[in-house]
Design a protein around this motif. Structure first.
Motif, PDB file in Angstrom:
ATOM      1  N   ASN A  19       0.839  -1.198   0.000  1.00 14.40           N
ATOM      2  CA  ASN A  19       0.000   0.000   0.000  1.00 14.40           C
ATOM      3  C   ASN A  19       0.882   1.259   0.000  1.00 14.40           C
ATOM      4  O   ASN A  19       1.542   1.570   0.989  1.00 14.40           O
ATOM      5  CB  ASN A  19      -0.923  -0.014   1.229  1.00 14.40           C
ATOM      6  N   GLU A  20       0.898   1.950  -1.119  1.00 13.53           N
ATOM      7  CA  GLU A  20       1.776   3.132  -1.259  1.00 13.53           C
ATOM      8  C   GLU A  20       0.991   4.432  -1.128  1.00 13.53           C
ATOM      9  O   GLU A  20       1.487   5.504  -1.462  1.00 13.53           O
ATOM     10  CB  GLU A  20       2.479   3.090  -2.631  1.00 13.53           C
ATOM     11  N   ASP A  21      -0.234   4.355  -0.649  1.00 15.75           N
ATOM     12  CA  ASP A  21      -1.050   5.574  -0.549  1.00 15.75           C
ATOM     13  C   ASP A  21      -0.484   6.535   0.499  1.00 15.75           C
ATOM     14  O   ASP A  21       0.256   6.147   1.380  1.00 15.75           O
ATOM     15  CB  ASP A  21      -2.491   5.229  -0.153  1.00 15.75           C
ATOM     16  N   LYS A 281       3.872   7.249   5.810  1.00 14.38           N
ATOM     17  CA  LYS A 281       2.896   7.919   4.934  1.00 14.38           C
ATOM     18  C   LYS A 281       1.529   8.015   5.592  1.00 14.38           C
ATOM     19  O   LYS A 281       0.998   7.000   6.081  1.00 14.38           O
ATOM     20  CB  LYS A 281       2.784   7.167   3.622  1.00 14.38           C
ATOM     21  N   ASN A 283      -2.675   9.321   5.735  1.00 15.28           N
ATOM     22  CA  ASN A 283      -3.871   9.593   4.928  1.00 15.28           C
ATOM     23  C   ASN A 283      -4.327  11.040   5.169  1.00 15.28           C
ATOM     24  O   ASN A 283      -3.696  11.775   5.942  1.00 15.28           O
ATOM     25  CB  ASN A 283      -4.981   8.565   5.227  1.00 15.28           C
ATOM     26  N   VAL A 289      -1.205   5.370   6.884  1.00 18.69           N
ATOM     27  CA  VAL A 289      -2.029   4.493   6.039  1.00 18.69           C
ATOM     28  C   VAL A 289      -1.780   3.025   6.376  1.00 18.69           C
ATOM     29  O   VAL A 289      -2.711   2.246   6.621  1.00 18.69           O
ATOM     30  CB  VAL A 289      -1.714   4.747   4.542  1.00 18.69           C
TER      31      VAL A 289
END
Ligand code: GLU
Length: 465
Positions: A19-21, A281, A283, A289
């Motif tokens: 998950n690279e969000d 990272k 959200n 995230v």
């Protein structure tokens, strides 16, 4: 054989890794440049056993996670009543750094948004304390919670101070509203220092486990905060810990939690396990995230949701009946060849467990109820045994219900024997007339001999008797 738990944690990490969000917090230079590939998780059980996986030695700044612990320190230093006069406990639904106060009373809404956290910081030590005294107190307390010496990351501190206008604005607003009495800039600097303390996931999971363990660090055994403060902290973590995503978090994950803009998240499942996850990272709500995804997975797989109702306290009381029999050589005792009723309690007994005991006693020993066949069957038993051998603990209300049930049996002239090798009952016998004292013994043999005389045995289907 290897424990399956580390393998499981590694598998969950690999599941969330793709998950690279999101992106790391931009407003603090050091955080904006964080290595976003980092990912780690740790669990600390309330007996101090630690599991971790991934980048578990990588340090990052604690940021807003510190708010939960500083709130506890403020309660200790200023008293809960005073803290509640200054800071509310209502979720705000606003962004963490909003310049907002409650309309009616000018208090910050809760200690997990910046306004409340800066106010809480000002209550540490005493209102006239210097910034050094406060930060020193906080650093020491956090180190005791983590079980190792922690340090302020000076680079993160300087970077955040460079661009602290918003937090400074909150500080001046609090001063103008009469919530803080000291110099706003000093308080805000101290608050930024508290946010800049470096930790890794193992430290954070240990700090969370200390909350789960009623304020006692599970490894050092040190009592760091009173159980009442822990309850207060866990309550506000539940309703306000995940910025403006608190409601979604409670329904999806169901663990009291706090997150920070460096990418850390802690979860504290009362009485069970402290959890921490990290990945930089974030959200759009400011939560990591991958850490959120990790928590969702852990909660699902491990049944961590605090509202989980799959385990109902049904098995906490078992009732059995035994006949007391004299040994061949023993003199005849009036209780020989007579029945005793045994109620055995198991586990950590709270109200539900004690209610079951009280209900079982009434059913077996009370008047027969025509609508309930079998009730009142043992009301002529010669003795009642309450076995707490497998009861791990009784909370306050469980003690009261059990004390009262025992007193009522004694008042009816029954013989009551309590097997309590770990002294969990803690009945205040000094305040009771001797006629209302149950016989407290260490084991089944002592109970049998008290009821039937030395050397007697018991015939029953249950293995203990
Ligand atoms: N030092 C950060 C701030 O007050 C903490 C924010 C956070 O982790 O949410 O802006």
């Amino acid at each position: 054989m290897r424990s399956p738990i580390p393998d499981y944690l590694n598998a969950v990490l690999e599941k969330v890794r793709p998950n690279e969000d999101g992106k790391p917090a931009q407003y603090i230079k050091t955080l904006a440049n964080a290595d976003t590939s980092k990912l780690a998780v740790a669990l600390v059980m309330v007996d101090g056993n630690v599991y971790s996986a991934g980048d578990d030695q990588v340090e990052f700044s604690i940021q807003s996670i510190s708010k939960a612990f500083v709130y506890a320190i403020a309660i200790e230093d200023a008293g809960l009543e005073h803290v509640l006069e200054k800071i509310g406990v209502e979720p705000s639904g606003d962004a963490f750094n909003k310049l907002s106060l409650h309309k009616g009373n000018n208090r910050p809404m809760n200690p997990m948004i910046n306004a409340g956290a800066i106010a809480a910081h000002s209550l540490v030590v005493h209102p006239d304390a210097t910034a050094e005294e406060r930060t020193d107190r906080i650093l020491k307390a956090m180190s005791r919670l983590a079980g190792r010496q922690l340090y302020v990351d000076e680079e993160v501190y300087e970077a955040e101070l460079e661009d602290a206008d918003r937090n400074m604005g909150i500080g001046y607003m609090l001063k103008a509203a009469g919530i803080i009495s000291c110099r706003p800039a000093e308080v805000v600097k101290g608050y930024i220092r508290q946010c800049s303390i470096n930790v890794n996931v193992r430290d954070l999971a240990m700090m969370a486990a200390t909350l789960c363990n009623a304020g006692v660090n599970p490894v050092t055994g040190e009592k760091i905060m009173p159980a009442d403060s822990v309850r207060q902290v866990l309550s506000v973590m539940t309703t306000c810990g995940m910025y403006d995503a608190a409601g979604q978090w409670v329904s999806r994950v169901g663990i009291p939690a706090k997150s920070g803009v460096a990418g850390g998240v802690i979860g504290a499942l009362p009485g069970q396990v402290g959890i921490a996850a990290f990945s930089p990272k974030l959200n759009d709500r400011g939560n990591s995230v991958r850490a959120v995804a990790l928590f969702e997975q852990l909660s699902r797989d491990m049944g961590f949701h605090m509202m989980d109702v799959s385990q109902i306290a049904r098995a906490s009381v078992s009732t059995s009946v035994a006949k007391i029999v004299a040994g061949k050589e023993e003199p005849h005792h009036p209780n020989c060849d007579r029945r005793v009723v045994i109620f055995a309690l198991r586990g950590a007994v709270r109200f539900a467990g004690s209610e079951r005991l009280a209900r079982a006693i009434v059913r077996e020993l009370g008047e027969p109820d025509p609508k309930d066949p079998g009730s009142g069957e043992h009301r002529d038993a010669c003795a009642i045994v309450v076995s707490l051998r497998d009861a791990f603990s009784l909370n306050l209300v469980a003690k009261r219900v059990i004390h009262e049930s025992i007193k009522r049996l004694l008042a009816e002239g029954k013989t009551v024997v309590v097997i309590d090798p770990n002294s969990v009952l803690q009945m205040d016998l000094d305040s009771l007339p001797t006629s209302q004292h149950p016989q407290i013994v260490e084991n089944e043999k002592e109970a049998r001999e008290y009821i039937g005389g030395t050397g007697c045995s018991a015939v029953t289907q249950s293995d203990n008797w």
